[in-house]
Write an enzyme that holds these catalytic residues in place. Structure first.
Site, PDB file in Angstrom:
ATOM      1  N   GLU A 108       4.069  -5.647   7.008  1.00 13.67           N
ATOM      2  CA  GLU A 108       3.485  -4.538   7.770  1.00 13.67           C
ATOM      3  C   GLU A 108       4.055  -4.425   9.183  1.00 13.67           C
ATOM      4  O   GLU A 108       4.168  -3.317   9.730  1.00 13.67           O
ATOM      5  CB  GLU A 108       1.960  -4.705   7.845  1.00 13.67           C
ATOM      6  CG  GLU A 108       1.224  -4.482   6.540  1.00 13.67           C
ATOM      7  CD  GLU A 108       1.098  -5.734   5.688  1.00 13.67           C
ATOM      8  OE1 GLU A 108       0.312  -5.707   4.728  1.00 13.67           O
ATOM      9  OE2 GLU A 108       1.781  -6.740   5.983  1.00 13.67           O
TER      10      GLU A 108
ATOM     11  N   GLY B  74      -0.170  -5.011   0.833  1.00 16.70           N
ATOM     12  CA  GLY B  74      -1.414  -4.924   0.075  1.00 16.70           C
ATOM     13  C   GLY B  74      -1.338  -5.631  -1.259  1.00 16.70           C
ATOM     14  O   GLY B  74      -2.357  -6.102  -1.776  1.00 16.70           O
TER      15      GLY B  74
ATOM     16  N   GLU C 164      -2.040  -9.187  -0.530  1.00 14.86           N
ATOM     17  CA  GLU C 164      -3.464  -9.284  -0.196  1.00 14.86           C
ATOM     18  C   GLU C 164      -4.337  -9.166  -1.443  1.00 14.86           C
ATOM     19  O   GLU C 164      -5.340  -9.874  -1.582  1.00 14.86           O
ATOM     20  CB  GLU C 164      -3.822  -8.201   0.820  1.00 14.86           C
ATOM     21  CG  GLU C 164      -3.201  -8.463   2.186  1.00 14.86           C
ATOM     22  CD  GLU C 164      -3.317  -7.286   3.134  1.00 14.86           C
ATOM     23  OE1 GLU C 164      -3.695  -7.501   4.298  1.00 14.86           O
ATOM     24  OE2 GLU C 164      -3.036  -6.140   2.711  1.00 14.86           O
TER      25      GLU C 164
ATOM     26  N   ALA D 196       0.845  -1.191   0.000  1.00 14.82           N
ATOM     27  CA  ALA D 196       0.000   0.000   0.000  1.00 14.82           C
ATOM     28  C   ALA D 196       0.880   1.239   0.000  1.00 14.82           C
ATOM     29  O   ALA D 196       2.070   1.179   0.335  1.00 14.82           O
ATOM     30  CB  ALA D 196      -0.910  -0.009   1.224  1.00 14.82           C
TER      31      ALA D 196
END
Length: 295
Positions: free
Chosen positions: A169, A146, A149, A103
């Protein structure tokens, strides 16, 4: 702004059903599907029959970091392909260097708990997982945070031989927020998922394949074509049966075995109301290729 207003007008026309406006509506539909001014993705149709929706993440300087605008554009492209009756499956990819390196940290840096809660941050990022048509992730390079994911939201993951999958993360003082702590254990098992989430250390494409996260591994330069080939195979089948099969797998995955078997039986029974089921079995008996009409 004017072009955006024009798009919304055209999109509204897409829903008109009056016989007198058929020609106008067709023009509007063409405008809807062809005139999106995407900045952070590329969307087009691929395959010999142009029946594969193809989406390429396109933020090369940021290694395809996932920001709100990119995810909104991805959602719009999925909306288009999902309503396009000629498209049977969708492929999502990035570049050879990065599928998506995570992200966009700069976008998240100054967020607060209150802003996340009140704005329901990341809520619309799950659009891929809600797509009714099969979605294949073609992952080259980094699929981190992300990006990993996003790949797991897809139905099938193919990887290039140099791909890396990880949930780093924890190294930033936070945890995965778009499925990393939930989908990853279901894909690779609790122990490996815990190791990846708690250390932030990524795994290779081969390890991802061995663990069940990835279906197949290909040389990097062959990956996208192989994903498109699989999408073409799916697109040539009954779209009704494909959608029912996808729903059965996804729904059963979150049920007990007994509940899942019951749901599967009902979905199986439902196929006997379709013309495609009749055509498929008749073609088999007559030893010919089935001519599915998606009805």
């Amino acid at each position: 702004m004017a072009s955006r207003r024009l798009f919304h007008v055209a999109r509204g026309l897409c829903g008109l059903r009056s016989a007198q406006l058929t020609r106008t509506s067709n023009l509007a539909r063409a405008y809807c599907s062809a005139s999106r001014n995407f900045e952070m993705i590329k969307a087009e149709k691929k395959g010999d029959k142009q029946n594969v929706g193809f989406i390429q993440l396109n933020r090369p300087k940021a290694l395809n970091a996932l920001c709100d605008q990119l995810m909104s554009e991805l959602q719009d492209a999925l909306d288009d392909f999902e309503t396009d009756k000629t498209v049977g499956a969708i492929v999502i990819t990035g570049s050879e260097k990065a599928f998506a390196a995570g992200a966009d940290i700069k976008e998240m840096e100054n967020l607060t708990y209150q802003k996340c809660l009140m704005g329901d941050f990341l809520a619309h990022w799950t659009r891929v997982a809600r797509c009714k048509k099969p979605v294949i992730a073609a992952v080259n390079g980094f699929a981190l945070g992300g990006g990993c994911e996003l790949a797991m939201m897809c139905d099938i993951i193919y990887a290039g031989n140099k791909a890396k999958f990880g949930q780093p993360e924890i190294l930033l003082g936070t945890i995965p927020g778009a499925g990393g702590t939930q989908r990853l254990p279901r894909a690779v098992g609790k122990s490996l998922a815990m190791e990846m989430v708690l250390t932030g250390v990524p795994i290779s494409a081969e390890d991802a394949h061995k663990s069940g996260l990835v279906s197949k591994v290909f040389p990097a330069d062959e990956l996208v074509n192989e994903a498109i080939k699989t999408a073409e195979k799916i697109s040539d089948l009954s779209k009704i049966a494909v959608q029912i099969a996808k729903e059965a797998v996804n729904t059963g995955y979150e049920m007990s075995l007994a509940e899942g078997l019951h749901f599967e039986k009902r979905m199986f029974h439902s196929t006997f109301s379709t013309d495609d089921r009749k055509e498929g079995m008749t073609a088999f008996v007559e030893k010919r290729k089935a001519n599915f009409t998606d009805s």
